[in-house]
Design a protein around this motif. Structure first.
Motif, PDB file in Angstrom:
ATOM      1  N   GLN A  46     -15.873  -1.376  10.598  1.00 15.30           N
ATOM      2  CA  GLN A  46     -16.653  -0.011  10.519  1.00 15.30           C
ATOM      3  C   GLN A  46     -16.785   0.506  11.899  1.00 15.30           C
ATOM      4  N   THR A  47     -15.425   0.856  12.403  1.00 16.56           N
ATOM      5  CA  THR A  47     -15.685   1.622  13.604  1.00 16.56           C
ATOM      6  C   THR A  47     -14.927   3.040  13.416  1.00 16.56           C
ATOM      7  N   GLY A  48     -15.182   3.398  12.040  1.00 13.56           N
ATOM      8  CA  GLY A  48     -14.822   5.012  11.777  1.00 13.56           C
ATOM      9  C   GLY A  48     -13.245   5.085  10.858  1.00 13.56           C
ATOM     10  N   PHE A  49     -12.779   4.031  10.953  1.00 15.17           N
ATOM     11  CA  PHE A  49     -11.295   4.029  10.260  1.00 15.17           C
ATOM     12  C   PHE A  49     -11.555   3.657   8.864  1.00 15.17           C
ATOM     13  N   THR A  50     -10.878   4.500   7.746  1.00 17.42           N
ATOM     14  CA  THR A  50     -10.814   4.161   6.690  1.00 17.42           C
ATOM     15  C   THR A  50      -9.410   4.271   5.906  1.00 17.42           C
ATOM     16  N   PHE A  51      -8.900   3.837   4.935  1.00 13.89           N
ATOM     17  CA  PHE A  51      -7.771   4.261   4.576  1.00 13.89           C
ATOM     18  C   PHE A  51      -7.633   3.678   2.934  1.00 13.89           C
ATOM     19  N   THR A  52      -6.571   4.338   2.338  1.00 15.97           N
ATOM     20  CA  THR A  52      -6.440   3.850   0.724  1.00 15.97           C
ATOM     21  C   THR A  52      -5.020   3.829   0.835  1.00 15.97           C
ATOM     22  N   LEU A  93       0.806   4.026   1.696  1.00 11.67           N
ATOM     23  CA  LEU A  93      -0.414   4.602   2.578  1.00 11.67           C
ATOM     24  C   LEU A  93      -0.827   5.780   2.046  1.00 11.67           C
ATOM     25  N   GLU A  94      -1.812   6.032   1.227  1.00 10.49           N
ATOM     26  CA  GLU A  94      -2.231   7.260   0.447  1.00 10.49           C
ATOM     27  C   GLU A  94      -2.885   8.140   1.313  1.00 10.49           C
ATOM     28  N   SER A  95      -4.140   7.522   1.951  1.00 13.33           N
ATOM     29  CA  SER A  95      -5.067   8.300   2.778  1.00 13.33           C
ATOM     30  C   SER A  95      -5.701   7.724   3.934  1.00 13.33           C
ATOM     31  N   VAL A  96      -5.742   8.531   5.011  1.00 15.96           N
ATOM     32  CA  VAL A  96      -6.470   7.818   6.171  1.00 15.96           C
ATOM     33  C   VAL A  96      -7.675   8.841   6.711  1.00 15.96           C
ATOM     34  N   ASN A  97      -8.793   8.131   6.776  1.00 19.33           N
ATOM     35  CA  ASN A  97     -10.075   8.862   7.279  1.00 19.33           C
ATOM     36  C   ASN A  97     -10.294  10.082   6.210  1.00 19.33           C
ATOM     37  N   LEU A 103      -8.403  11.702   4.284  1.00 15.61           N
ATOM     38  CA  LEU A 103      -7.158  12.850   4.238  1.00 15.61           C
ATOM     39  C   LEU A 103      -6.059  11.985   3.445  1.00 15.61           C
ATOM     40  N   ALA A 104      -5.737  12.641   2.335  1.00 14.56           N
ATOM     41  CA  ALA A 104      -4.793  11.945   1.409  1.00 14.56           C
ATOM     42  C   ALA A 104      -3.560  13.023   1.491  1.00 14.56           C
ATOM     43  N   GLY A 105      -2.432  12.358   1.538  1.00 15.80           N
ATOM     44  CA  GLY A 105      -1.031  12.887   1.165  1.00 15.80           C
ATOM     45  C   GLY A 105      -1.109  13.667  -0.006  1.00 15.80           C
ATOM     46  N   CYS A 106      -0.257  14.568  -0.019  1.00 21.46           N
ATOM     47  CA  CYS A 106      -0.339  15.296  -1.424  1.00 21.46           C
ATOM     48  C   CYS A 106       1.090  15.863  -1.978  1.00 21.46           C
ATOM     49  N   GLN A 107       1.768  15.503  -3.364  1.00 17.93           N
ATOM     50  CA  GLN A 107       2.813  15.630  -3.715  1.00 17.93           C
ATOM     51  C   GLN A 107       3.355  17.210  -3.629  1.00 17.93           C
ATOM     52  N   LYS A 108       2.162  17.740  -4.205  1.00 20.06           N
ATOM     53  CA  LYS A 108       2.124  19.356  -4.395  1.00 20.06           C
ATOM     54  C   LYS A 108       2.477  19.980  -3.128  1.00 20.06           C
ATOM     55  N   GLU A 109       1.736  19.491  -2.170  1.00 27.93           N
ATOM     56  CA  GLU A 109       1.830  20.318  -0.904  1.00 27.93           C
ATOM     57  C   GLU A 109       2.955  19.614   0.066  1.00 27.93           C
ATOM     58  N   ARG A 110       3.519  18.439  -0.556  1.00 23.27           N
ATOM     59  CA  ARG A 110       4.583  17.963   0.205  1.00 23.27           C
ATOM     60  C   ARG A 110       4.308  17.182   1.663  1.00 23.27           C
ATOM     61  N   SER A 116       0.885  -5.361  21.447  1.00 21.95           N
ATOM     62  CA  SER A 116       0.785  -4.022  22.195  1.00 21.95           C
ATOM     63  C   SER A 116       1.465  -2.831  21.597  1.00 21.95           C
ATOM     64  N   ASP A 117       1.886  -3.119  20.149  1.00 26.11           N
ATOM     65  CA  ASP A 117       2.505  -1.943  19.297  1.00 26.11           C
ATOM     66  C   ASP A 117       1.382  -0.791  19.461  1.00 26.11           C
ATOM     67  N   VAL A 118       1.721   0.149  19.534  1.00 23.29           N
ATOM     68  CA  VAL A 118       0.731   1.353  19.194  1.00 23.29           C
ATOM     69  C   VAL A 118       1.568   1.814  17.720  1.00 23.29           C
ATOM     70  N   ILE A 119       0.601   1.445  16.852  1.00 21.71           N
ATOM     71  CA  ILE A 119       0.812   2.126  15.244  1.00 21.71           C
ATOM     72  C   ILE A 119       0.384   3.634  15.342  1.00 21.71           C
ATOM     73  N   ILE A 120       1.466   4.499  15.027  1.00 24.64           N
ATOM     74  CA  ILE A 120       0.890   5.916  14.526  1.00 24.64           C
ATOM     75  C   ILE A 120       1.247   6.136  13.371  1.00 24.64           C
ATOM     76  N   LEU A 121       0.034   6.626  12.634  1.00 24.32           N
ATOM     77  CA  LEU A 121      -0.152   7.044  11.485  1.00 24.32           C
ATOM     78  C   LEU A 121      -0.167   8.635  11.541  1.00 24.32           C
ATOM     79  N   ASN A 122       0.682   9.162  11.120  1.00 23.54           N
ATOM     80  CA  ASN A 122       0.912  10.887  11.400  1.00 23.54           C
ATOM     81  C   ASN A 122       0.885  11.356   9.933  1.00 23.54           C
ATOM     82  N   PHE A 123       0.086  12.259   9.859  1.00 24.19           N
ATOM     83  CA  PHE A 123       0.110  13.148   8.797  1.00 24.19           C
ATOM     84  C   PHE A 123       1.002  14.341   8.867  1.00 24.19           C
ATOM     85  N   LYS A 124       2.000  14.427   8.088  1.00 25.85           N
ATOM     86  CA  LYS A 124       3.437  15.223   8.073  1.00 25.85           C
ATOM     87  C   LYS A 124       3.908  15.938   6.884  1.00 25.85           C
TER      88      LYS A 124
END
Ligand code: B12
Length: 134
Positions: free
Chosen positions: A65-71, A82-86, A88-95, A124-132
């Motif tokens: 519960q440190t403010g990170f959520t995902f689905t 990975l569909e959404s983070v915090n 915000l969900a990816g969207c096929q229509k908006e690519r 020590s990996d930094v995992i980057i979840l990048n909305f794109k």
């Protein structure tokens, strides 16, 4: 034990540098970025078990519960997508989608050829979840 020895022992237990983390856990960071809106990055720290998958570290972080959520959704061939983070969900229509990148301690950025259910982070990996956009 004399009171002096007892307080010295207690002090040693409380000293910074005492092992704070389970030795069986591999520490990683998760950086959430958005290359569509350029919203500010957010960094979180979590850990995975020895040879554990990224999804486990993400669940551990969400549960803390440190403010990170995902689905995620389940793909029959490739597993968790990975569909959404915090919120915000990816969207096929908006690519748009959440891209998975990994910054290694030498600053090289990799784009894993597997998803969150198969990637096994190293210490020590930094995992980057990048909305794109695609
Ligand atoms: C197009 C594509 C995408 C598109 C899909 C969007 C769309 N609506 O078209 C986008 C850009 C979103 C994408 C993303 C990723 N992809 Co991709 N993708 C493909 C590709 C080239 C074609 C898939 C396709 O259209 N098949 C035809 C349709 C009819 O079949 P389908 O079952 O409905 O396809 C769906 C699934 O493939 C799913 N999907 C696509 N990629 C991935 C990745 C994962 C991990 C999962 C669970 C599902 C999934 O999206 C498709 C459309 O809904 C394949 C390679 C290939 N030639 O098959 C790679 C492929 C499936 N992707 C792969 C990977 C690794 C990823 C990423 C993890 C890359 C990254 N590091 O960010 C991300 C997923 C991150 C996340 N959010 O979980 C790998 C999966 C290998 C594996 N064993 O896990 C493949 C096989 C390519 C490779 N590198 O070898 N991908």
């Amino acid at each position: 034990m004399t009171p002096a020895l007892l307080s010295a022992a207690l002090l040693l237990l409380l000293l910074p540098g005492a092992p704070a983390q389970d030795a069986n856990q591999t520490p990683i960071s998760i950086l959430v970025s958005n290359s569509v809106t350029n919203a500010p990055n957010k960094t979180f720290t979590t850990s995975v078990s020895f040879r554990g998958i990224l999804l486990g570290g993400m669940r551990r972080l969400q549960d803390s519960q440190t403010g990170f959520t995902f689905t995620y959704t389940e793909d029959m061939n490739y597993g968790p997508f990975l569909e959404s983070v915090n919120g915000l969900a990816g969207c096929q229509k908006e690519r748009t989608y959440w891209e998975l990148l990994v910054k290694k301690p030498n600053n090289h950025i990799l784009r894993p050829d597997v998803g969150i259910g198969c990637y096994i982070p190293s210490a020590s990996d930094v995992i980057i979840l990048n909305f794109k956009k695609y």
